[in-house]
Design an enzyme around this catalytic site. Structure first.
Site: not given
Ligand SMILES: *Cc1c(COP(=O)(O)O)cnc(C)c1O
Length: 405
Positions: A134, A217, A192, A220, A251, A188, A48
């Protein structure tokens, strides 16, 4: 073997029998377009690290300088032993980047979700989640104790039915512990495991109409979408209307940690109530410094060039796959899921691609629904056109799939 290990071995056997056994694969190189995995160099299409910043000299330099100035460890929670300057610099940079009043960082995105959602809602409130959010959000929503409802993926009409339901159960004037009951909608912006985009404008209109709150969120999307990579909320021009913007620093930003951006009041409340923030040692200062360098970089000309290169590689791969064995998605993101279906078949395909020198993860339950196992290809700005050509040839070649999806 002890009865303890016997019991766990039974669990592991059941996981293996379902085609769901997972294993760590040791890598002896930095993350990048190529990684050294079990002693072999593979082309890496699993990460990522979308802009190729995880091993970028500017981020490494920032981390090294922070170690030299602030040391390796953080000492305690930020409320206990004082809050080191690199966290404040990072949070100021984040708030400016996202154009919000304030920001708060956590040790991970997972911890950000856990702490924030339980700080905002409790058992008298309602949370409405997109079906495909997620695991960190699902876990956080459960932990909060709020009544939980799920709406069909990206389906505004279905969300509206749940909002209607919440209005009915909560009643217009009901008060719990002296405050009005709350409704929190969470989705989101870029999903993801599917790489598709939420209809943020519709969701914002809806939550406003029902007086609900919206949390998105941007894990991505940050670094990739919107002006200077601010995110999909910026691209859809709804950033100022979203109460809670969450994301990760791990990411496209190339470092590690999680963040919440929003009003100063939101951040003040989280400092007082987010248990994953309060009761956890602060991240190492080097992580904060690297993340801040990542935020600077994504907004620079170099960041823009990296985004342009990434989008062109994505187009190249999709064009090379169209009409062949796989059906690449139409929507534009750096996540290209290739649906297989059966868990075991996805694992076999990933293994045969590894044999050919390509590292692509098979994504299975519980990360995605049973029977929707897939190869999840991610491209990064660190790849070259040649990498993508070879990947497409490997994906298009080989025996046809045995199962229909
Ligand atoms: C990776 C991810 C997270 C968690 O983030 P980290 O910093 O890896 O703990 C939360 N939400 C989504 C959609 C993710 O892909």
């Amino acid at each position: 073997m002890s009865y303890f290990d016997d019991a766990l071995t039974q669990d592991l056997d059941a996981i293996r029998a379902a085609g769901l056994r997972r294993e760590l694969r040791r890598v002896d190189s930095p993350q990048g377009a190529r990684v050294t995995l079990d002693g072999r160099e593979l082309r890496n299409f699993s990460s990522n690290d979308y802009l190729g910043l995880a091993n970028h000299p500017a981020l490494k330099e920032a981390a090294i300088r922070a170690v030299e100035k602030f040391g390796a460890g953080a000492g305690a929670s930020r409320l206990i032993c004082g809050s080191l300057a690199p966290y404040h610099e990072l949070e100021e940079a984040l708030a400016a980047f996202k154009r919000t009043e304030a920001a708060l960082t956590f040790s991970t995105g997972y911890a950000a979700a856990l702490g924030t959602i339980s700080a905002l809602v409790g058992k008298d409130d309602v949370i409405i989640l997109d079906k495909l959010v997620h695991a960190s959000i699902v876990d956080a929503a459960r932990l909060s104790g709020a009544k939980l409802r799920v709406f069909k993926h990206n389906d505004g009409a279905d969300l509206e039915e749940r909002l209607q339901w919440a209005r009915e159960v909560q009643g217009p004037k009901s008060k719990v512990q002296g405050r009005a009951p709350r409704v929190l909608v969470i989705t989101e912006s870029v999903f993801s495991m599917d790489g598709d985009l939420a209809p943020l404008r519709d969701l914002v209109e809806l939550k406003d109409r029902y007086g609900a709150w919206l949390m998105i969120d941007e894990a991505h999307a940050t670094g990739l979408f919107g002006t200077h990579g601010r995110g999909l909320a910026d691209a859809h021009e709804v950033s100022a209307r979203i109460e809670i913007q969450m994301g990760t620093l791990g990411k496209a930003l190339g470092a590690s940690g999680g963040y919440i951006c929003g009003s100063r009041t939101l951040i003040d409340l989280l400092v007082n109530r987010a248990r994953s923030f309060i009761f956890s040692t602060a991240p190492v200062p080097a992580a904060a410094a690297a993340a801040r360098a990542g935020i600077e970089l994504v907004q620079s000309n170099e960041g823009e060039e990296r985004r342009v290169r990434l989008w062109s590689l994505i187009d190249q791969l999709k064009n090379a796959l169209v009409g062949q064995r796989w059906q690449p998605p139409v929507v534009q993101s750096a996540i290209i899921p290739l649906l297989v279906g059966a868990e075991a078949e996805a694992v076999d395909l990933a293994a045969s691609l590894r044999e050919k020198g390509f590292f692509i993860p098979a994504i299975r339950y519980p990360t995605v629904a049973r029977g929707t196992a897939r190869l999840r290809v991610t491209l990064t700005a660190a790849h070259t056109a040649e990498d993508v050509r070879e990947l497409a040839a490997a994906l298009n070649g080989g025996a046809p799939r045995s199962a229909d999806r």
